[in-house]
Write a protein that holds these residues in place. Structure first.
Motif, PDB file in Angstrom:
ATOM      1  N   ILE A  43       0.837  -1.193   0.000  1.00  0.00           N
ATOM      2  CA  ILE A  43       0.000   0.000   0.000  1.00  0.00           C
ATOM      3  C   ILE A  43       0.873   1.243   0.000  1.00  0.00           C
ATOM      4  O   ILE A  43       1.862   1.318   0.722  1.00  0.00           O
ATOM      5  N   ASP A  44       0.509   2.214  -0.800  1.00  0.00           N
ATOM      6  CA  ASP A  44       1.209   3.484  -0.866  1.00  0.00           C
ATOM      7  C   ASP A  44       1.054   4.204   0.479  1.00  0.00           C
ATOM      8  O   ASP A  44      -0.024   4.679   0.820  1.00  0.00           O
ATOM      9  N   TYR A  45       2.137   4.265   1.228  1.00  0.00           N
ATOM     10  CA  TYR A  45       2.133   4.931   2.534  1.00  0.00           C
ATOM     11  C   TYR A  45       2.677   6.338   2.316  1.00  0.00           C
ATOM     12  O   TYR A  45       3.833   6.639   2.593  1.00  0.00           O
ATOM     13  N   ALA A  46       1.841   7.213   1.745  1.00  0.00           N
ATOM     14  CA  ALA A  46       2.300   8.515   1.272  1.00  0.00           C
ATOM     15  C   ALA A  46       2.332   9.553   2.396  1.00  0.00           C
ATOM     16  O   ALA A  46       1.359   9.737   3.116  1.00  0.00           O
ATOM     17  N   ILE A  47       3.467  10.219   2.526  1.00  0.00           N
ATOM     18  CA  ILE A  47       3.568  11.335   3.466  1.00  0.00           C
ATOM     19  C   ILE A  47       3.254  12.627   2.722  1.00  0.00           C
ATOM     20  O   ILE A  47       3.386  12.717   1.498  1.00  0.00           O
ATOM     21  N   ASP A  48       2.840  13.666   3.470  1.00  0.00           N
ATOM     22  CA  ASP A  48       2.511  14.927   2.820  1.00  0.00           C
ATOM     23  C   ASP A  48       3.781  15.763   2.612  1.00  0.00           C
ATOM     24  O   ASP A  48       4.902  15.300   2.844  1.00  0.00           O
ATOM     25  N   ARG A  49       3.611  16.990   2.202  1.00  0.00           N
ATOM     26  CA  ARG A  49       4.763  17.811   1.838  1.00  0.00           C
ATOM     27  C   ARG A  49       5.479  18.404   3.042  1.00  0.00           C
ATOM     28  O   ARG A  49       6.476  19.112   2.888  1.00  0.00           O
ATOM     29  N   THR A  50       4.978  18.127   4.235  1.00  0.00           N
ATOM     30  CA  THR A  50       5.682  18.529   5.456  1.00  0.00           C
ATOM     31  C   THR A  50       6.440  17.353   6.061  1.00  0.00           C
ATOM     32  O   THR A  50       7.072  17.493   7.098  1.00  0.00           O
ATOM     33  N   GLY A  51       6.347  16.175   5.403  1.00  0.00           N
ATOM     34  CA  GLY A  51       7.018  14.991   5.924  1.00  0.00           C
ATOM     35  C   GLY A  51       6.187  14.229   6.935  1.00  0.00           C
ATOM     36  O   GLY A  51       6.695  13.331   7.611  1.00  0.00           O
ATOM     37  N   ARG A  52       4.910  14.560   7.047  1.00  0.00           N
ATOM     38  CA  ARG A  52       4.021  13.900   8.001  1.00  0.00           C
ATOM     39  C   ARG A  52       2.939  13.112   7.267  1.00  0.00           C
ATOM     40  O   ARG A  52       2.717  13.295   6.071  1.00  0.00           O
ATOM     41  N   VAL A  53       2.264  12.246   8.029  1.00  0.00           N
ATOM     42  CA  VAL A  53       1.143  11.494   7.483  1.00  0.00           C
ATOM     43  C   VAL A  53      -0.132  12.317   7.643  1.00  0.00           C
ATOM     44  O   VAL A  53      -0.448  12.776   8.741  1.00  0.00           O
ATOM     45  N   ASP A  54      -0.831  12.517   6.539  1.00  0.00           N
ATOM     46  CA  ASP A  54      -2.101  13.243   6.586  1.00  0.00           C
ATOM     47  C   ASP A  54      -3.043  12.524   7.548  1.00  0.00           C
ATOM     48  O   ASP A  54      -3.189  11.300   7.486  1.00  0.00           O
ATOM     49  N   PRO A  55      -3.698  13.250   8.483  1.00  0.00           N
ATOM     50  CA  PRO A  55      -4.604  12.598   9.434  1.00  0.00           C
ATOM     51  C   PRO A  55      -5.680  11.741   8.776  1.00  0.00           C
ATOM     52  O   PRO A  55      -6.058  10.695   9.307  1.00  0.00           O
TER      53      PRO A  55
END
Length: 199
Positions: A43-55
């Motif tokens: 599964i694509d465990y994509a982080i956002d552009r701040t380096g965090r996981v979108d809630p």
């Protein structure tokens, strides 16, 4: 085993703000067609552009992990086929409602089982529960409908040789899948997402 790559949002990889996420029902379907079919689910465990996981993503991952644990964490019964056997019975503590089974083949001598059947003992009589081709590392079979049974019987009906072992576990469908997506705080989820996603 085969690998099934699955973007977390629609049909594209990487983080895109506001993208619709795959619903739980879709993830469950892919889980059964990958992990449950002698494969791996990526599964694509994509982080956002701040380096965090979108809630929103964290809640979705946690919901999926909770479903897996609630459905496959505690079997109704479990047993093993001994090396050299082609059939065995798994008896339950009492009459139990089941609708799925997980099979894990010992592959120390290769993948030997080509086809198999599962029967459920209902009211003292054996009746078909499910059947399949090959087992491999993991095979999850889903019955057409739940049955209340006292035992399951596994039989290898064809193969490249006698099985060297097999684990069989019976389960009932998850009833309380997880907390709805909009009722869990992002701080709670973010603190536990790594553990929740460990499927």
């Amino acid at each position: 085993p085969t690998q099934l790559p699955l973007p977390s949002a629609g049909d594209h990889w990487f983080y895109t703000p506001g993208s619709a996420l795959n619903p739980l029902a879709t993830l469950v379907g892919f889980y059964h067609s990958s992990v449950g079919a002698n494969g791996h689910l990526e599964i694509d465990y994509a982080i956002d552009r701040t380096g965090r996981v979108d809630p929103r993503h964290a809640r979705a991952y946690a919901q999926f992990g909770a479903w897996i644990r609630s459905c496959y964490g505690q079997p109704v019964g479990a047993g093993s086929l001994r090396s050299g056997q082609t059939s065995f019975e798994l008896s339950f503590a009492g009459a139990s409602t089941i609708d799925r089974a997980r099979l894990e083949e010992d592959q120390s001598a290769g993948q030997l089982i080509v086809a198999f059947t599962l029967e459920a003992r209902v009211g003292g009589a054996w009746q078909p529960f499910s059947s399949g081709v090959s087992v491999g590392s993991v095979r999850i079979v889903l019955a057409d409908a739940p049955v209340t049974a006292t035992a399951l019987r596994f039989s290898a009906t064809s193969g490249y040789g006698r099985p060297t072992g097999l684990k069989l576990s019976a389960f009932a469908q998850a009833r309380a899948n997880s907390t709805p997506l909009n009722t869990q705080s992002s701080s709670d989820v973010a603190g536990n997402v790594a553990r929740a996603a460990g499927f």
